[in-house]
Write a protein that holds these residues in place. Sequence first.
Motif, mmCIF file in Angstrom:
data_model
loop_
_atom_site.group_PDB
_atom_site.id
_atom_site.type_symbol
_atom_site.label_atom_id
_atom_site.label_comp_id
_atom_site.label_asym_id
_atom_site.label_seq_id
_atom_site.Cartn_x
_atom_site.Cartn_y
_atom_site.Cartn_z
ATOM 1 N N TYR A 159 -0.675 -2.051 6.000
ATOM 2 C CA TYR A 159 -1.880 -2.369 6.217
ATOM 3 C C TYR A 159 -2.891 -1.977 5.216
ATOM 4 N N GLY A 160 -2.553 -0.461 4.569
ATOM 5 C CA GLY A 160 -3.585 -0.223 3.747
ATOM 6 C C GLY A 160 -4.102 1.157 4.944
ATOM 7 N N LYS A 161 -4.850 2.471 3.920
ATOM 8 C CA LYS A 161 -5.496 3.945 4.192
ATOM 9 C C LYS A 161 -6.621 3.260 5.212
ATOM 10 N N LYS A 162 -7.494 2.210 4.236
ATOM 11 C CA LYS A 162 -8.948 1.494 4.467
ATOM 12 C C LYS A 162 -8.538 0.806 6.108
ATOM 13 N N SER A 163 -6.816 -0.251 6.531
ATOM 14 C CA SER A 163 -7.591 -0.878 7.085
ATOM 15 C C SER A 163 -6.884 0.089 8.289
ATOM 16 N N VAL A 164 -6.208 1.189 8.299
ATOM 17 C CA VAL A 164 -5.987 2.302 9.619
ATOM 18 C C VAL A 164 -7.188 3.027 9.648
ATOM 19 N N PHE A 216 1.054 -1.587 0.232
ATOM 20 C CA PHE A 216 -0.193 0.411 -0.308
ATOM 21 C C PHE A 216 0.743 1.366 -0.338
ATOM 22 N N PHE A 217 2.080 1.370 -0.347
ATOM 23 C CA PHE A 217 3.094 2.396 -0.581
ATOM 24 C C PHE A 217 2.231 2.956 -1.473
ATOM 25 N N ASP A 218 2.279 4.662 -1.084
ATOM 26 C CA ASP A 218 1.914 5.569 -1.479
ATOM 27 C C ASP A 218 2.363 6.846 -1.480
ATOM 28 N N GLN A 219 2.543 7.111 -3.125
ATOM 29 C CA GLN A 219 3.943 8.535 -2.946
ATOM 30 C C GLN A 219 3.728 9.557 -3.084
#
Length: 222
Positions: free
Chosen positions: A211-216, A100-103
Amino acid sequence: MLNLKQMKISIMQPYFLPYINYFKLISKSNKFLILNDVNYPKKKFVNRNSFTLNGNLEWALPVSKISQNKKIKDHYFYEFNNNKIKLKKIFFNYLNSYQFFDQTLLDKLFLSTNERVDLFIKDSISIICDYLDIETEILLTSELKNINDNGQDKILNICEYYQASEYLNLPSGKNLYNADDFLKKNIKLKFISELDNNFPSSSILDVIFFYGKKSVINFLRH
Protein backbone atom coordinates in the motif's frame (compact mmCIF):
# COMPACT_ATOMS: atom_id res chain seq x y z
CA MET A 1 6.08 17.05 29.51
CA LEU A 2 3.38 14.35 29.28
CA ASN A 3 0.56 14.69 31.79
CA LEU A 4 0.58 11.42 33.72
CA LYS A 5 -3.23 11.56 33.85
CA GLN A 6 -3.13 10.85 30.13
CA MET A 7 -0.62 8.02 30.21
CA LYS A 8 -1.73 5.22 27.91
CA ILE A 9 0.08 1.89 28.19
CA SER A 10 -0.06 -1.19 25.98
CA ILE A 11 1.74 -4.50 26.43
CA MET A 12 2.20 -7.37 23.97
CA GLN A 13 4.43 -10.38 23.56
CA PRO A 14 7.16 -9.86 20.94
CA TYR A 15 6.32 -10.86 17.37
CA PHE A 16 8.65 -10.49 14.39
CA LEU A 17 7.07 -8.11 11.84
CA PRO A 18 3.50 -8.70 13.11
CA TYR A 19 0.25 -7.59 11.52
CA ILE A 20 -0.87 -3.99 11.15
CA ASN A 21 -3.15 -3.89 14.21
CA TYR A 22 -0.15 -4.58 16.46
CA PHE A 23 1.28 -1.30 15.22
CA LYS A 24 -2.06 0.48 15.50
CA LEU A 25 -2.02 -0.47 19.18
CA ILE A 26 1.50 0.91 19.55
CA SER A 27 0.56 4.14 17.76
CA LYS A 28 -2.31 4.79 20.20
CA SER A 29 -0.06 4.38 23.25
CA ASN A 30 2.40 6.62 25.07
CA LYS A 31 4.47 3.61 26.13
CA PHE A 32 4.51 0.14 24.60
CA LEU A 33 6.06 -2.69 26.57
CA ILE A 34 7.28 -5.91 25.03
CA LEU A 35 6.29 -8.74 27.35
CA ASN A 36 9.54 -10.70 27.22
CA ASP A 37 9.74 -12.14 30.74
CA VAL A 38 6.97 -14.73 30.34
CA ASN A 39 7.38 -18.28 29.10
CA TYR A 40 7.86 -18.79 25.37
CA PRO A 41 4.50 -19.55 23.72
CA LYS A 42 4.69 -22.46 21.30
CA LYS A 43 2.78 -22.29 18.00
CA LYS A 44 2.57 -18.51 18.19
CA PHE A 45 3.92 -15.86 15.83
CA VAL A 46 6.98 -14.84 17.83
CA ASN A 47 9.43 -15.77 15.07
CA ARG A 48 7.19 -16.37 12.05
CA ASN A 49 4.47 -14.81 9.94
CA SER A 50 3.21 -14.70 6.36
CA PHE A 51 2.75 -12.46 3.34
CA THR A 52 -0.79 -12.82 1.96
CA LEU A 53 -1.61 -9.69 -0.02
CA ASN A 54 -0.08 -10.93 -3.26
CA GLY A 55 -0.20 -14.70 -2.97
CA ASN A 56 0.80 -16.59 0.14
CA LEU A 57 4.24 -17.03 1.66
CA GLU A 58 4.79 -18.42 5.15
CA TRP A 59 8.20 -17.76 6.67
CA ALA A 60 10.15 -18.05 9.91
CA LEU A 61 13.46 -17.19 11.51
CA PRO A 62 14.34 -20.40 13.40
CA VAL A 63 14.75 -20.30 17.17
CA SER A 64 17.09 -22.68 18.97
CA LYS A 65 15.70 -25.13 21.54
CA ILE A 66 12.28 -23.56 22.07
CA SER A 67 10.96 -24.39 25.53
CA GLN A 68 7.74 -23.32 27.22
CA ASN A 69 9.67 -23.64 30.49
CA LYS A 70 12.01 -20.79 29.57
CA LYS A 71 11.27 -17.09 29.28
CA ILE A 72 11.08 -15.49 25.85
CA LYS A 73 14.11 -13.38 26.75
CA ASP A 74 16.15 -16.56 27.29
CA HIS A 75 15.73 -17.76 23.71
CA TYR A 76 18.15 -17.22 20.85
CA PHE A 77 17.88 -17.61 17.10
CA TYR A 78 19.34 -20.75 15.55
CA GLU A 79 22.36 -20.21 13.25
CA PHE A 80 21.40 -16.56 13.35
CA ASN A 81 23.67 -15.00 10.74
CA ASN A 82 23.11 -17.65 8.07
CA ASN A 83 19.36 -17.83 8.56
CA LYS A 84 19.05 -14.06 8.70
CA ILE A 85 20.77 -13.81 5.28
CA LYS A 86 18.53 -16.55 3.87
CA LEU A 87 15.35 -14.91 5.13
CA LYS A 88 16.34 -11.52 3.76
CA LYS A 89 16.81 -13.11 0.32
CA ILE A 90 13.40 -14.76 0.58
CA PHE A 91 11.85 -11.41 1.46
CA PHE A 92 13.60 -9.67 -1.43
CA ASN A 93 12.61 -12.29 -4.00
CA TYR A 94 8.98 -12.17 -2.91
CA LEU A 95 8.53 -8.45 -2.27
CA ASN A 96 10.77 -6.61 -4.73
CA SER A 97 8.04 -6.49 -7.41
CA TYR A 98 5.66 -4.59 -5.11
CA GLN A 99 4.94 -1.01 -6.15
CA PHE A 100 6.20 0.45 -2.87
CA PHE A 101 9.11 -1.91 -2.21
CA ASP A 102 11.80 -0.11 -0.20
CA GLN A 103 15.25 -1.72 -0.22
CA THR A 104 16.52 0.64 2.49
CA LEU A 105 13.82 -0.46 4.92
CA LEU A 106 14.46 -4.12 4.17
CA ASP A 107 18.18 -3.65 4.76
CA LYS A 108 17.62 -1.90 8.09
CA LEU A 109 15.43 -4.72 9.38
CA PHE A 110 18.30 -7.18 9.01
CA LEU A 111 21.14 -5.03 10.33
CA SER A 112 20.56 -5.96 13.97
CA THR A 113 23.22 -8.22 15.47
CA ASN A 114 21.07 -9.19 18.45
CA GLU A 115 20.77 -12.97 18.41
CA ARG A 116 18.47 -12.89 21.42
CA VAL A 117 14.93 -13.23 20.14
CA ASP A 118 13.29 -10.43 22.13
CA LEU A 119 16.06 -7.90 21.42
CA PHE A 120 16.11 -8.59 17.68
CA ILE A 121 12.33 -8.21 17.56
CA LYS A 122 12.49 -5.01 19.62
CA ASP A 123 14.95 -3.62 17.06
CA SER A 124 12.60 -4.49 14.19
CA ILE A 125 9.57 -2.99 15.94
CA SER A 126 11.50 0.23 16.57
CA ILE A 127 12.58 0.40 12.91
CA ILE A 128 9.01 -0.04 11.65
CA CYS A 129 7.71 2.53 14.15
CA ASP A 130 10.33 5.04 13.04
CA TYR A 131 9.44 4.39 9.38
CA LEU A 132 5.74 4.98 10.10
CA ASP A 133 6.35 8.10 12.24
CA ILE A 134 5.19 6.38 15.43
CA GLU A 135 6.85 8.12 18.38
CA THR A 136 5.76 5.72 21.13
CA GLU A 137 8.47 4.69 23.57
CA ILE A 138 9.30 0.98 23.22
CA LEU A 139 10.35 -0.82 26.42
CA LEU A 140 10.92 -4.33 27.77
CA THR A 141 8.99 -5.66 30.76
CA SER A 142 12.14 -7.46 31.95
CA GLU A 143 13.70 -4.07 32.62
CA LEU A 144 11.22 -3.46 35.44
CA LYS A 145 12.20 -4.57 38.92
CA ASN A 146 10.03 -6.38 41.46
CA ILE A 147 7.18 -7.13 39.07
CA ASN A 148 7.02 -10.92 39.17
CA ASP A 149 3.30 -11.62 38.94
CA ASN A 150 1.56 -13.32 36.04
CA GLY A 151 -1.47 -12.62 33.89
CA GLN A 152 -3.69 -9.66 34.73
CA ASP A 153 -1.89 -8.94 38.01
CA LYS A 154 1.36 -8.42 36.14
CA ILE A 155 -0.32 -6.04 33.70
CA LEU A 156 -1.93 -4.08 36.53
CA ASN A 157 1.37 -3.74 38.36
CA ILE A 158 3.09 -2.46 35.22
CA CYS A 159 0.31 0.04 34.68
CA GLU A 160 0.64 1.26 38.27
CA TYR A 161 4.42 1.51 37.91
CA TYR A 162 3.97 3.95 35.02
CA GLN A 163 0.95 5.65 36.64
CA ALA A 164 -1.14 4.77 33.62
CA SER A 165 -4.61 6.20 33.17
CA GLU A 166 -5.50 3.73 30.41
CA TYR A 167 -4.46 0.24 29.45
CA LEU A 168 -4.98 -0.39 25.74
CA ASN A 169 -5.37 -3.79 24.18
CA LEU A 170 -6.62 -5.48 21.03
CA PRO A 171 -10.14 -7.00 20.99
CA SER A 172 -8.66 -10.49 21.09
CA GLY A 173 -7.65 -9.77 24.69
CA LYS A 174 -11.19 -9.19 26.01
CA ASN A 175 -11.33 -12.57 27.72
CA LEU A 176 -8.06 -11.96 29.54
CA TYR A 177 -9.00 -8.93 31.63
CA ASN A 178 -11.65 -7.70 34.06
CA ALA A 179 -12.50 -4.01 33.61
CA ASP A 180 -13.64 -3.67 37.24
CA ASP A 181 -10.22 -4.75 38.51
CA PHE A 182 -8.63 -1.99 36.44
CA LEU A 183 -11.14 0.61 37.65
CA LYS A 184 -10.24 -0.22 41.25
CA LYS A 185 -6.76 1.00 40.37
CA ASN A 186 -8.16 4.08 38.59
CA ILE A 187 -7.12 2.65 35.22
CA LYS A 188 -9.47 2.51 32.25
CA LEU A 189 -9.36 -0.72 30.26
CA LYS A 190 -9.88 0.06 26.58
CA PHE A 191 -9.91 -2.14 23.50
CA ILE A 192 -9.03 -0.32 20.31
CA SER A 193 -10.92 -0.93 17.09
CA GLU A 194 -9.07 -3.07 14.59
CA LEU A 195 -8.73 -2.27 10.93
CA ASP A 196 -11.24 -4.13 8.77
CA ASN A 197 -10.90 -7.29 6.70
CA ASN A 198 -8.96 -5.52 3.96
CA PHE A 199 -6.01 -6.09 6.29
CA PRO A 200 -5.65 -9.78 7.09
CA SER A 201 -3.10 -11.11 9.54
CA SER A 202 -0.35 -10.57 7.00
CA SER A 203 2.95 -9.12 8.19
CA ILE A 204 3.24 -5.32 8.40
CA LEU A 205 6.06 -5.48 5.85
CA ASP A 206 3.68 -6.98 3.30
CA VAL A 207 1.20 -4.15 3.97
CA ILE A 208 3.80 -1.38 3.76
CA PHE A 209 5.25 -2.54 0.44
CA PHE A 210 1.78 -3.24 -1.00
CA TYR A 211 0.00 0.00 0.00
CA GLY A 212 2.92 2.38 0.56
CA LYS A 213 4.19 4.29 3.57
CA LYS A 214 1.80 7.25 3.31
CA SER A 215 -1.27 5.03 3.02
CA VAL A 216 -0.26 2.87 5.97
CA ILE A 217 0.34 5.93 8.15
CA ASN A 218 -3.15 7.09 7.19
CA PHE A 219 -4.63 3.68 7.99
CA LEU A 220 -3.13 3.79 11.48
CA ARG A 221 -4.76 7.13 12.25
CA HIS A 222 -8.27 5.66 12.00
